[in-house]
Design an enzyme around this catalytic site. Structure first.
Site, PDB file in Angstrom:
ATOM      1  N   ARG A 223      11.753  -0.405 -75.063  1.00  0.00           N
ATOM      2  CA  ARG A 223      12.964  -1.017 -75.611  1.00  0.00           C
ATOM      3  C   ARG A 223      12.573  -2.311 -76.325  1.00  0.00           C
ATOM      4  O   ARG A 223      11.692  -3.053 -75.867  1.00  0.00           O
ATOM      5  CB  ARG A 223      13.953  -1.363 -74.494  1.00  0.00           C
ATOM      6  CG  ARG A 223      14.695  -0.178 -73.937  1.00  0.00           C
ATOM      7  CD  ARG A 223      15.730   0.374 -74.932  1.00  0.00           C
ATOM      8  NE  ARG A 223      16.479   1.474 -74.361  1.00  0.00           N
ATOM      9  CZ  ARG A 223      16.223   2.769 -74.586  1.00  0.00           C
ATOM     10  NH1 ARG A 223      15.235   3.121 -75.386  1.00  0.00           N
ATOM     11  NH2 ARG A 223      16.979   3.708 -74.046  1.00  0.00           N
ATOM     12  N   HIS A 271      12.329   4.193 -83.996  1.00  0.00           N
ATOM     13  CA  HIS A 271      12.789   4.682 -82.696  1.00  0.00           C
ATOM     14  C   HIS A 271      12.825   6.222 -82.674  1.00  0.00           C
ATOM     15  O   HIS A 271      13.875   6.844 -82.447  1.00  0.00           O
ATOM     16  CB  HIS A 271      14.176   4.116 -82.360  1.00  0.00           C
ATOM     17  CG  HIS A 271      14.486   4.163 -80.890  1.00  0.00           C
ATOM     18  ND1 HIS A 271      15.216   3.189 -80.255  1.00  0.00           N
ATOM     19  CD2 HIS A 271      14.162   5.049 -79.921  1.00  0.00           C
ATOM     20  CE1 HIS A 271      15.338   3.485 -78.961  1.00  0.00           C
ATOM     21  NE2 HIS A 271      14.692   4.621 -78.739  1.00  0.00           N
TER      22      HIS A 271
HETATM   23  C1  GLV Z   1      15.347   6.891 -76.022  1.00  0.00           C
HETATM   24  O1  GLV Z   1      15.089   5.777 -76.329  1.00  0.00           O
HETATM   25  C2  GLV Z   1      15.932   7.289 -74.765  1.00  0.00           C
HETATM   26  O2  GLV Z   1      16.259   6.419 -73.938  1.00  0.00           O
HETATM   27  O3  GLV Z   1      16.089   8.511 -74.543  1.00  0.00           O
END
Ligand code: GLV
Length: 308
Positions: A223, A271
């Site tokens: 994160r 991401h």
């Molecule tokens: C991705 O970041 C998730 O938490 O699945």
């Protein structure tokens, strides 16, 4: 009895389609459309706007659309009596194993350096690392961290794992919370797969980087708020770290002015290390919804007392 889907990135219709094709008898609503609030018993969320859960008096369970649940814990309207679930999905696990493995090989073979040489038509062979030169240290040995550690160990990498409580995993040397320094001094490719909690927020900072051997590389797939960006840039610019691959950011999409975009030794991705597939995830949400309706224990339930 109904499910409410809350995400704000325009992808809700893919999730509603998955419910329609797998369980059209279950009532599902998009939060952004009118819906009967008193019927909502489960909320399926991804980075939901905070403060909404109070409006749903019959809500029993908040389910994350992904592996992470930090954005549910951070929501002050998440009441203590609500249940919480995360996704544990074979596709998410394979995605993460493959992504981290790809980044480890790209670093080992110096691929990013070659791509940058290509942009200036530079034909030049550089020395590169071999497996014996690399010790991969994985911070966070939950479902994704443990699976990734095992996938790398099977390929012959030396892999270490660090987590709150010590884990026993064949082929992996593991360290517990208080042994962080021991873990760091042996690691030269650091992979962050920690949950985001008040304890881990900002953990990837200068004082941590300085405990890694000189020339270490960071792969950050957890994160954004784990990382103090200026500290990373400083540690790379002063030659202590050799670079980083970063997939997650405190603000997503990443601001176009962020210095990560232009940094020659930082590779960024949007991401995408592992992406929840609605078809695959909805199957387990339906199982859990049926369990919720019949008062059975839920699968992949989060122990909310632990905070991650
Ligand atoms: C991705 O970041 C998730 O938490 O699945």
């Amino acid at each position: 009895m109904a499910i409410l889907l809350i995400r704000q990135d325009g992808k809700t219709s893919q999730w509603l389609n998955a419910f329609n094709s797998q369980a059209s008898q279950i009532e599902c609503y998009d939060y952004n459309e009118p819906h009967p609030k008193e019927t909502i018993t489960m909320a399926l969320v991804w980075k939901q706007p905070h403060g909404l859960f109070d409006q749903y008096k019959n809500l029993k369970c908040v389910a994350s659309m992904g592996a992470g649940v930090d954005f549910i814990f951070e929501d002050p309207s998440f009441r203590q009596e609500l249940l919480m679930t995360r996704v544990v999905d074979p596709l998410l696990i394979t995605d993460m194993e493959e992504f981290v493995t790809a980044q480890v090989y790209a670093h080992m073979k110096g691929l990013y350096q070659y791509y940058s040489q290509q942009s200036s038509s530079l034909w030049q062979q550089n020395p590169y690392l071999r497996k014996k030169d690399i010790t991969i240290g994985i911070m966070g040995m939950g479902v994704l961290g443990s699976a990734t550690a095992k996938a790398l160990a099977i390929q012959g990498f030396n892999v270490l794992g660090w987590s709150n409580s010590k884990k026993q995993i064949e082929g992996i040397t593991t360290y517990e919370k208080l042994d962080l320094d021991l873990f760091l001094e042996k690691t030269n490719v650091l992979v962050c797969l920690l949950p985001l909690t008040p304890d881990t927020n900002g953990i990837l900072k200068e004082s941590l980087f300085s405990k890694l051997p000189s020339g270490s590389y960071l792969i950050h797939v957890a994160r954004g708020p784990h990382l103090v960006g200026e500290d990373l840039i400083q540690s790379i610019d002063n030659g202590h770290m050799c670079g980083a691959a970063i997939d997650v950011f405190s603000t997503e999409p990443l601001d176009t002015k962020n210095p990560f975009w232009e940094h020659p030794n930082i590779q960024i991705t949007p991401h995408c290390a592992s992406i929840s597939s609605p078809e695959s995830v909805v199957t387990q949400i339906i199982v859990n919804y049926n369990r919720l309706m019949s008062n059975q224990p839920l699968l992949n339930q989060v122990d909310t007392s632990k905070g991650y």
